[in-house]
Design an enzyme around this catalytic site. Sequence first.
Site, short mmCIF file in Angstrom:
data_model
loop_
_atom_site.label_atom_id
_atom_site.label_comp_id
_atom_site.label_asym_id
_atom_site.label_seq_id
_atom_site.Cartn_x
_atom_site.Cartn_y
_atom_site.Cartn_z
N LYS A 212 0.84 -1.21 0.00
CA LYS A 212 0.00 0.00 0.00
C LYS A 212 0.87 1.26 0.00
O LYS A 212 0.62 2.20 -0.74
CB LYS A 212 -0.93 0.00 1.23
CG LYS A 212 -2.01 -1.07 1.12
CD LYS A 212 -2.79 -1.25 2.41
CE LYS A 212 -3.75 -2.44 2.27
NZ LYS A 212 -4.49 -2.76 3.49
N ASP B 18 -11.39 2.50 3.43
CA ASP B 18 -11.67 1.06 3.35
C ASP B 18 -13.18 0.81 3.22
O ASP B 18 -13.60 -0.32 2.95
CB ASP B 18 -11.14 0.34 4.60
CG ASP B 18 -9.83 -0.38 4.34
OD1 ASP B 18 -9.47 -0.54 3.16
OD2 ASP B 18 -9.17 -0.79 5.32
N GLN C 15 -5.13 -1.50 9.64
CA GLN C 15 -4.74 -2.75 8.98
C GLN C 15 -5.23 -3.97 9.78
O GLN C 15 -5.02 -4.05 10.98
CB GLN C 15 -3.20 -2.79 8.83
CG GLN C 15 -2.68 -3.99 8.08
CD GLN C 15 -3.19 -4.07 6.64
OE1 GLN C 15 -3.26 -3.07 5.93
NE2 GLN C 15 -3.55 -5.27 6.20
#
Length: 305
Positions: free
Chosen positions: A53, A120, A97
């Site tokens: 990422k 997200d 995460q």
Amino acid sequence: MAQLLDGKIASQKILDMVREGIVTSTQFNFRKPGLAVIVVGDNPASQVYVGHKLRACESVGIFSKEYRLPASASMEEVKLAIDELNRSPNIDGILVQMPLPPHLDAIDLVTRIDPSKDVDGFTPHNLTRLLQGRTGLFPCTPLGVMRLLEMNNIAVRGKHAVILGRSLIVGRPLLAMLLDANATVTVTHSHTEHLKEICQTADILFAAIGRPGFVEGSWIKPGAVVVDVGINRVTNPSEVPYLKASEPERYSQLVNKGSLLVGDVRFGEAEKIASFITPVPGGVGPLTVAMLMSNTLHAYRTRKK
Ligand SMILES: NC(=O)c1ccc[n+]([C@@H]2O[C@H](COP(=O)([O-])OP(=O)(O)OC[C@H]3O[C@@H](n4cnc5c(N)ncnc54)[C@H](OP(=O)(O)O)[C@@H]3O)[C@@H](O)[C@H]2O)c1
């Protein structure tokens, strides 16, 4: 033989568009978009994903920051980090995460993220908007799956789509996106009966369960589109007994290197029956990261307005 749905090519096109979008948006000395990644603990798989990422951010011109907290961090400590990032004017996207250490409540933490920075797409605000068929920030993996189909001119309208797996990350948001695209959708899970027979009725089959080679070639309707979301690292040939016969080269790779990434679908069997199929690796995986970049640009533009 099925045609390959190449996630690397598709993700490069998306990343190129994001890069161009950032160049245009940052002219006249506007600041760059910013993405913050909160990592709790030192899960080795997380380190790899976060690395992908952060590198993608650099490649498109997004400013990125990794916030590391020890595995012992409390809910309060993680919430404080989220609150600080919610307030930061230079941060447009925040993600926590996964997986988190077991003492932390992932849903509670994600709910704390400002919905306008929820790249997200897991906050109740954005999930509700997804269910309502409105615009918003939506989960990256199912978004990537939909883009991959679109970029390969695979229409879903009127088709029977079968999803294996009902997680919040993949199966559930994918259901909403497919319904919005006018597919007829069946979602299956670990309690589903007659799974093989259901899969055999799928025009488009999505596998997202996390079990190496779970879907056999005989489960696939001839000419179906197969999208394998699963990413499973195997280290022992006994985990994938089918591989030696159906993918001898990959089997040798596993024996020689001691490790291999495989999907939830038996690729070597499925490619003989399907019309289109995603490989693992190089299928859905790269698209997830590309859609994260795209979501970050979207959040930046919305906040800039
Ligand atoms: N390509 C990407 O970027 C990406 C992104 C996310 C995930 N993944 C991969 O996708 C896979 C799934 O991830 P996830 O996070 O969605 O997993 P998850 O949260 O563990 O969910 C797995 C789902 O599969 C279902 N399932 C498990 N065993 C089953 C069986 N025997 N028959 C039918 N359904 C079964 C479970 O059913 P129940 O609900 O009944 O337990 C659950 O709904 C993993 O391999 C993961 O690495 C890839």
